[in-house]
Scaffold this motif. Structure first.
Motif, mmCIF file in Angstrom:
data_model
loop_
_atom_site.group_PDB
_atom_site.id
_atom_site.type_symbol
_atom_site.label_atom_id
_atom_site.label_comp_id
_atom_site.label_asym_id
_atom_site.label_seq_id
_atom_site.Cartn_x
_atom_site.Cartn_y
_atom_site.Cartn_z
ATOM 1 N N THR A 69 23.023 41.648 -0.696
ATOM 2 C CA THR A 69 24.193 41.433 0.153
ATOM 3 C C THR A 69 24.153 39.972 0.571
ATOM 4 N N ALA A 70 25.191 39.244 0.223
ATOM 5 C CA ALA A 70 25.253 37.817 0.546
ATOM 6 C C ALA A 70 25.258 37.622 2.057
ATOM 7 N N ALA A 71 24.759 36.478 2.483
ATOM 8 C CA ALA A 71 24.789 36.118 3.896
ATOM 9 C C ALA A 71 26.228 35.815 4.309
ATOM 10 N N GLN A 72 26.506 35.936 5.600
ATOM 11 C CA GLN A 72 27.839 35.624 6.119
ATOM 12 C C GLN A 72 28.222 34.205 5.722
ATOM 13 N N PHE A 73 29.446 34.018 5.303
ATOM 14 C CA PHE A 73 29.964 32.708 4.932
ATOM 15 C C PHE A 73 29.880 31.775 6.132
ATOM 16 N N GLY A 74 29.379 30.561 5.902
ATOM 17 C CA GLY A 74 29.316 29.558 6.961
ATOM 18 C C GLY A 74 28.011 29.546 7.724
ATOM 19 N N GLY A 75 27.170 30.553 7.516
ATOM 20 C CA GLY A 75 25.881 30.598 8.202
ATOM 21 C C GLY A 75 24.757 30.304 7.223
ATOM 22 N N VAL A 90 26.073 41.543 -6.406
ATOM 23 C CA VAL A 90 26.264 40.841 -5.135
ATOM 24 C C VAL A 90 27.390 41.506 -4.352
ATOM 25 N N THR A 91 27.121 41.833 -3.100
ATOM 26 C CA THR A 91 28.148 42.353 -2.205
ATOM 27 C C THR A 91 28.432 41.284 -1.158
ATOM 28 N N LEU A 92 29.707 40.928 -1.035
ATOM 29 C CA LEU A 92 30.125 39.921 -0.058
ATOM 30 C C LEU A 92 30.540 40.605 1.239
ATOM 31 N N PRO A 93 30.162 40.048 2.400
ATOM 32 C CA PRO A 93 30.610 40.594 3.682
ATOM 33 C C PRO A 93 32.140 40.484 3.812
ATOM 34 N N ALA A 94 32.719 41.463 4.482
ATOM 35 C CA ALA A 94 34.173 41.487 4.674
ATOM 36 C C ALA A 94 34.598 40.473 5.729
ATOM 37 N N TRP A 100 42.631 45.050 9.457
ATOM 38 C CA TRP A 100 42.901 44.579 8.096
ATOM 39 C C TRP A 100 41.728 43.796 7.526
ATOM 40 N N THR A 101 41.381 44.111 6.298
ATOM 41 C CA THR A 101 40.400 43.310 5.572
ATOM 42 C C THR A 101 41.180 42.291 4.761
ATOM 43 N N LEU A 102 40.919 41.008 5.024
ATOM 44 C CA LEU A 102 41.641 39.928 4.352
ATOM 45 C C LEU A 102 40.979 39.536 3.039
ATOM 46 N N GLY A 103 39.673 39.696 3.002
ATOM 47 C CA GLY A 103 38.932 39.305 1.822
ATOM 48 C C GLY A 103 37.454 39.430 2.078
ATOM 49 N N TYR A 104 36.680 38.769 1.231
ATOM 50 C CA TYR A 104 35.225 38.843 1.312
ATOM 51 C C TYR A 104 34.664 37.451 1.037
ATOM 52 N N ALA A 105 33.623 37.073 1.777
ATOM 53 C CA ALA A 105 33.018 35.759 1.572
ATOM 54 C C ALA A 105 31.552 35.811 1.961
ATOM 55 N N GLY A 106 30.738 35.085 1.198
ATOM 56 C CA GLY A 106 29.325 35.055 1.511
ATOM 57 C C GLY A 106 28.594 34.009 0.699
ATOM 58 N N SER A 107 27.316 33.837 1.019
ATOM 59 C CA SER A 107 26.499 32.808 0.385
ATOM 60 C C SER A 107 25.170 33.379 -0.077
ATOM 61 N N VAL A 108 24.680 32.815 -1.181
ATOM 62 C CA VAL A 108 23.349 33.120 -1.696
ATOM 63 C C VAL A 108 22.643 31.795 -1.969
ATOM 64 N N ILE A 109 21.338 31.858 -2.208
ATOM 65 C CA ILE A 109 20.557 30.659 -2.517
ATOM 66 C C ILE A 109 20.049 30.743 -3.952
ATOM 67 N N PHE A 110 20.219 29.651 -4.691
ATOM 68 C CA PHE A 110 19.696 29.552 -6.053
ATOM 69 C C PHE A 110 18.828 28.300 -6.131
ATOM 70 N N ASP A 168 17.021 23.700 -3.452
ATOM 71 C CA ASP A 168 17.746 24.903 -3.025
ATOM 72 C C ASP A 168 19.235 24.594 -2.980
ATOM 73 N N TYR A 169 20.015 25.436 -3.645
ATOM 74 C CA TYR A 169 21.471 25.306 -3.623
ATOM 75 C C TYR A 169 22.068 26.551 -2.975
ATOM 76 N N ARG A 170 22.984 26.335 -2.043
ATOM 77 C CA ARG A 170 23.747 27.435 -1.461
ATOM 78 C C ARG A 170 24.978 27.633 -2.336
ATOM 79 N N VAL A 171 25.169 28.851 -2.788
ATOM 80 C CA VAL A 171 26.315 29.161 -3.637
ATOM 81 C C VAL A 171 27.238 30.067 -2.826
ATOM 82 N N ASP A 172 28.433 29.551 -2.519
ATOM 83 C CA ASP A 172 29.425 30.296 -1.741
ATOM 84 C C ASP A 172 30.385 30.997 -2.684
ATOM 85 N N PHE A 173 30.672 32.265 -2.393
ATOM 86 C CA PHE A 173 31.644 33.037 -3.167
ATOM 87 C C PHE A 173 32.702 33.569 -2.218
ATOM 88 N N VAL A 174 33.945 33.599 -2.684
ATOM 89 C CA VAL A 174 35.046 34.151 -1.904
ATOM 90 C C VAL A 174 35.904 35.002 -2.827
#
Length: 195
Positions: A69-75, A90-94, A100-110, A168-174
Motif C-alpha cells: 500500500t503506497a504511502a499517502q501522497f505528499g508525505g 500497488v494500492t493507492l490511498p483514496a 465522494w472518492t475523487l481518485g487515488y494517489a500515493g508514493s513508493v520508494i525505489f 532513493d527515488y520517491r515514485v508518485d502515482f495518481v
C-alpha cells in the motif's frame, strides 16, 4: 474541507493529466503538476523496451508477487519497491471529499542497484512522477511506451528514466476515478536482456 484533503484532491487533479482514462478529460479541465509527464513523447527506439516489457510480462503473470500500500501522497514514504524481477500489486490511498472518492494517489520508494535507464511498467495508465528523495528534485522522464497487446497483455504502459545507483527515488502515482486504486508495477532495467 481540511487543508490536507484540499491539497491531496488538488494533487489528483493536477497530476491526472499524466495518464489516460477511458474517457479523455477536456484539456482545460486538467492542469498537470508537471508538464513534462503530460507532454512526454512516445519512445522512438522501442526494441529494448519491447524486450524489457516481454521479460516483465513473465513476472506480471507468474510473479513473484508482493502487495504493498503506497504511502499517502505528499508525505514521507518507506514503502520499498526495489526488489528486482518482482511484480508489485500497488494500492493507492483514496483521495476523498465528503462521500465522494475523487481518485487515488500515493508514493513508493525505489533504490536502483546500478546507474542506468529504467522502465516503470504498469498494468494501467497512471500519472507518474519520479523525485530524488533526498533533494526533492524531479527526475526527467525520457519517454512513454504503450505496451502492445502482442508483447504483453498484462502491462499497458511504461515511462523511462535514467537513474543513479544507490539513490532513493520517491515514485508518485495518481489515478483519477474511474481508474482502480490497485495496479501492477514492475521496474525493469532497459537494455540488460537475459536476466
Amino acid at each position: 474541507m481540511s487543508t490536507h484533503a484540499l491539497a491531496a484532491a488538488s494533487a489528483v487533479l493536477l497530476l491526472a493529466g499524466c495518464g489516460a482514462t477511458e474517457e479523455q478529460t477536456a484539456p482545460e479541465a486538467v492542469a498537470p503538476i508537471t508538464q513534462q509527464s503530460e507532454l512526454l513523447a512516445a519512445c522512438q527506439d522501442t526494441e529494448e523496451l519491447a524486450e524489457a516489457a516481454e521479460h516483465s510480462c513473465h513476472h506480471a503473470e507468474y510473479g513473484p508477487f508482493e502487495s504493498v500500500t503506497a504511502a499517502q501522497f505528499g508525505g514521507p514514504s518507506f514503502v520499498d519497491v526495489s526488489a528486482a524481477h518482482t511484480a508489485y500489486n500497488v494500492t493507492l490511498p483514496a483521495i476523498a471529499y465528503q462521500q465522494w472518492t475523487l481518485g487515488y494517489a500515493g508514493s513508493v520508494i525505489f533504490t536502483p542497484e546500478e546507474s542506468t535507464e529504467y522502465a516503470f511498467l504498469t498494468s494501467g495508465y497512471r500519472a507518474v512522477r519520479i523525485v530524488n528523495a533526498a533533494t526533492n528534485e524531479e527526475v526527467g522522464q525520457e519517454c512513454r511506451y504503450n505496451v502492445p497487446e502482442e508483447v504483453c497483455g498484462s502491462l499497458r504502459t511504461a515511462v523511462t528514466a535514467d537513474l543513479e545507483g544507490g539513490i532513493d527515488y520517491r515514485v508518485d502515482f495518481v489515478a483519477v476515478v474511474p481508474q482502480a486504486a490497485t495496479f501492477l508495477l514492475i521496474i525493469e532495467e532497459i537494455g540488460h536482456g537475459g536476466h
